[in-house]
Write a protein that holds these residues in place. Structure first.
Motif, PDB file in Angstrom:
ATOM      1  N   LEU A 151       8.482 -33.329 -38.959  1.00 57.87           N
ATOM      2  CA  LEU A 151       7.373 -33.823 -38.141  1.00 57.87           C
ATOM      3  C   LEU A 151       6.035 -33.566 -38.821  1.00 57.87           C
ATOM      4  N   LEU A 173       0.511 -38.192 -31.857  1.00 57.27           N
ATOM      5  CA  LEU A 173       0.685 -37.546 -30.564  1.00 57.27           C
ATOM      6  C   LEU A 173       1.526 -38.389 -29.611  1.00 57.27           C
ATOM      7  N   ASP A 215      19.920 -34.485 -35.435  1.00 56.70           N
ATOM      8  CA  ASP A 215      18.552 -34.181 -35.004  1.00 56.70           C
ATOM      9  C   ASP A 215      17.574 -34.444 -36.143  1.00 56.70           C
ATOM     10  N   MET A 234      15.834 -37.708 -30.103  1.00 57.56           N
ATOM     11  CA  MET A 234      16.763 -36.639 -30.480  1.00 57.56           C
ATOM     12  C   MET A 234      17.996 -36.620 -29.584  1.00 57.56           C
ATOM     13  N   ALA A 235      17.749 -36.683 -28.269  1.00 53.97           N
ATOM     14  CA  ALA A 235      18.858 -36.559 -27.326  1.00 53.97           C
ATOM     15  C   ALA A 235      19.829 -37.721 -27.473  1.00 53.97           C
ATOM     16  N   MET A 236      19.300 -38.943 -27.644  1.00 53.31           N
ATOM     17  CA  MET A 236      20.187 -40.099 -27.716  1.00 53.31           C
ATOM     18  C   MET A 236      20.986 -40.110 -29.014  1.00 53.31           C
ATOM     19  N   MET A 268       5.064 -38.318 -30.457  1.00 54.16           N
ATOM     20  CA  MET A 268       5.692 -37.037 -30.142  1.00 54.16           C
ATOM     21  C   MET A 268       6.350 -37.032 -28.767  1.00 54.16           C
ATOM     22  N   PHE A 269       5.721 -37.752 -27.825  1.00 54.00           N
ATOM     23  CA  PHE A 269       6.274 -37.739 -26.473  1.00 54.00           C
ATOM     24  C   PHE A 269       7.707 -38.270 -26.434  1.00 54.00           C
ATOM     25  N   PHE A 270       8.044 -39.116 -27.397  1.00 58.47           N
ATOM     26  CA  PHE A 270       9.385 -39.710 -27.369  1.00 58.47           C
ATOM     27  C   PHE A 270      10.351 -39.041 -28.342  1.00 58.47           C
ATOM     28  N   VAL A 271       9.883 -37.944 -28.959  1.00 57.67           N
ATOM     29  CA  VAL A 271      10.789 -37.169 -29.814  1.00 57.67           C
ATOM     30  C   VAL A 271      12.020 -36.686 -29.027  1.00 57.67           C
ATOM     31  N   PRO A 272      11.834 -36.127 -27.813  1.00 59.04           N
ATOM     32  CA  PRO A 272      13.025 -35.671 -27.083  1.00 59.04           C
ATOM     33  C   PRO A 272      14.034 -36.784 -26.822  1.00 59.04           C
ATOM     34  N   VAL A 273      13.568 -37.965 -26.420  1.00 53.24           N
ATOM     35  CA  VAL A 273      14.531 -39.012 -26.085  1.00 53.24           C
ATOM     36  C   VAL A 273      15.259 -39.488 -27.340  1.00 53.24           C
TER      37      VAL A 273
END
Lengths: 453, 453
Positions: A303, A315, A434, A325-327, A318-323
């Motif tokens: 990152l 920025l 990841d 990664m998770a998917m 970044m908000f969509f990093v979790p989605v």
């Protein structure tokens, strides 16, 4: 045993223990199943436990101590001396005896073995010499073997002689010259044949057997494929040396499943659920956690590597990093789990590799496409930014496709090179996906902002 | 079968097929195991497959079609008419016949059943009426049952009569008034007893049996606990109605494992590995992917919620979002997997709940503490910021502790309320821990910057 039943029985038994009614307890437990007595012992306090166990007759005690969990067993063993333990071991089948002795401390094991006749202890020592997870390590020496010119009557007499020593007899093994295994006669056939018939006339000649060194997982696979009740074990010269019984085959299946599930969850080897040591549990779980930690730090580095390239846009990405990664993680785990489990049960083999990979890729593309389209629509509606939605959706498609490809191909490749693919499920796939996923997401975003803005 | 062996045999068999040597093929296959013939069929092209299958004698064909995978079976069935199929079904045990017929289209099944004697088809219909995953759904009707005043000789005569019809006989069931099950005699005992002995004198009276409606998972658990070769099935009045054999018990164990592993990987139900339909596979995998997608969007919302509160600090915090998410996920999966597997195998029961939870919490605290300390050191060394390292380390400790707590307690709670805990492993735990973990990380960071800066 249901909780309510058990509590009632526990109360009754505790009452008898308090009243010091050992003979009565022994009589009651004679009719109980060892698995049920083991269940009671595990749910009792120390002194009660020792009193009940000491009250059992030797045969029941031997069966019961094999059924309790490891920590209860250790506790019971500590209260007994070598003479009492030797008495228990005498009641056990050779395979159980060997397993039991292998759990004692080396000094205690030596003391116990000294109390046996040289011949008996040689048997146990012989079994102890085999690798634990091979056919030799789980076989029992007790079996009924007859020469091929023996008659049905002789076989029945032999069974009669050994009936006390061997709990379950379902087959008579037939041996030729030099104890070589040449046939097998199910008890049903023996029962139906005339007394003077030769075994060679009624035996099944196409016997499925395994070598002493065969991996126990292989034994379980064979037993499952051919629906075998027990599997004879032969040495390199084809001589019959033991047999593996139904209960041990089922145990192996359970063990292998527990191993695979542990690997999937990122635990170094199967945890004994009833083990109460915190340190041991931490030690089993830490390795993958530490690897995961470093994986996460690599992700942080990925990152920060893109930070300058993406400048103001970083920025919101970044908000969509979790989605992302998770998917990627989900798609990768689905593929790898199916492939690893298929390889373990034999329903996928390495010959199918390309067909299997092709299927996983098509499924992954379709799943990625559907999820990508969905997130595009959602971001367009709620964040009012179709371009940005397209960027995230396209990244999701790529990440899920690559993740599934990695998830399916790594276990197949490992299998190809004879490494156990189970280690590739769970954390390994998740961590690499990841990092890979974040890299793909950031790289696509960089290109996007480079060209279009 | 090893790949090389199989290729050689395939070549030989293909040669015989091209030479139209049906009788020779039939003779060869008479000595082969059905599982091996099934293996060959799966690896053959369409026309060859049909030729070989048609060349088999009826008995071998019936055994073989039960061993092939579903799509090959469907293909073979389509080439045959109802008379040929009825011929196959006649060779099967009642439980296999019922399973086989349940896979046919309703019209074809009706046509096949019409060709049977009313009595025979009634048997199959009766079996078809039971729920698929209960004892009634997997039991066979073929068994040897005798009245308790029969003699050993009479029992042996009965076995002789039924020997052709029943492949494996390991026990004779003893019934009292009104066909109520009262005892069981292993074949070994029958073989050793005198001909005129009454069965009631040698039978084991403490029979473990299951009800017709008992869940198949329960049956497998009982069989494993008590090392049973077969389990008799009784109706509500205790009357013997069938028995479940070893191979079906092992199948159930495998099925349950496949289900649990699928749930862990976020797949709706066990995938048939050899199924080649992309659409079916996508449909099984999409539900959890979509739920994961929404979970990821909630995570994005959590991050944006804290954006204004954290202002300038948000970006540097973002770099460690992957590591916090991944570690929470890992710790949660480890705990939940161990608890779910323990509940499934019966090595943890609900009575142990608090002891188990306490252990998981202590392990989680220790793991979280070690990982938190490690990341503190690393961030201090490489990012030269001990305060920020402390912030991330403390967050990691909290996130891992909470994640493990959620992972262990959700399955225990589900079990408490009689919901299958397997659905709580894998994606459900991961998704809730992702969201919870990010929230904790952001909340701790907000407080940190609020107070200290």
């Amino acid at each position: 045993m249901e909780d309510l039943d058990r509590q009632e029985i526990l109360d009754d038994v505790s009452y008898l223990i308090e009243a010091k009614q050992a003979p009565k307890l022994r009589a009651i437990m004679l009719d109980a199943y060892p698995a049920d007595i083991a269940d009671l012992l595990t749910h009792m306090e120390g002194d009660y436990r020792h009193y009940l166990f000491a009250a059992l007759d030797r045969h029941t005690a031997a069966d019961t101590i094999l059924e309790v969990d490891e920590s209860t067993r250790q506790e019971l063993i500590e209260a007994w001396d070598e003479h009492q333990l030797a008495g228990l071991v005498r009641e056990m089948n050779s395979d159980d005896a060997a397993d039991f002795i292998s759990e004692l401390s080396p000094e205690l094991a030596a003391k116990v073995l000294k109390l046996f006749e040289p011949e008996e202890s040689a048997e146990v020592r012989q079994l102890l010499a085999h690798e634990e997870d091979t056919a030799g390590g789980i076989m029992a020496l007790e079996l009924v073997a007859m020469a091929q010119d023996s008659t049905v009557e002789e076989a029945i007499n032999e069974i009669r002689k050994k009936a006390d020593e061997i709990e379950t007899i379902n087959h008579v093994y037939v041996t030729g010259e030099d104890r070589r295994l040449v046939g097998i006669v199910p008890l049903k056939k023996l029962l139906l044949a005339e007394a003077y018939t030769h075994l060679s006339a009624i035996m099944n000649r196409d016997v499925i057997s395994v070598l002493v060194g065969t991996d126990q997982e292989e034994v379980a696979k064979l037993a499952r494929k051919y629906d075998l009740l027990s599997v004879p074990v032969v040495d390199a010269q084809g001589r019959l040396v033991g047999r593996i019984t139904y209960d041990d085959i089922v145990d192996v299946m359970q063990e292998e499943v527990a191993e695979d599930i542990s690997h999937m969850a990122g635990i170094a080897s199967a945890e004994d659920m009833r083990d109460s040591s915190i340190i041991r549990t931490v030690r089993l779980r830490m390795p993958w956690l530490v690897i995961g930690l470093f994986g996460g730090l690599v992700a942080a580095w990925v990152l920060s590597f893109f930070e300058h390239r993406l400048q103001d846009n970083i920025l919101v990405l970044m908000f969509f990093v979790p989605v992302v990664m998770a998917m990627g993680g989900n798609a990768g785990i689905q593929s790898s789990t199916i492939v690893v489990h298929g390889l373990a049960t034999g329903s996928i083999d390495v010959g199918d590799m390309f067909r299997r990979l092709l299927k996983e890729m098509r499924v992954a593309f379709m799943n990625g496409f559907l999820c990508g389209a969905l997130i595009w629509v959602i971001i367009t509606i709620f964040w009012r930014s179709p371009e940005f939605g397209f960027l995230v959706g396209a990244s999701l498609l790529c990440v899920m496709f690559i993740a599934a490809l990695v998830g399916a191909s790594v276990p197949l490749l490992l299998k190809r090179f004879d490494v156990d693919p189970a280690i590739a499920t769970g954390p390994f796939i998740t961590i690499s996906n990841d990092i890979l996923g974040l890299f793909i997401y950031m790289a696509i975003s960089t290109m996007y902002f480079w060209y279009w803005q």
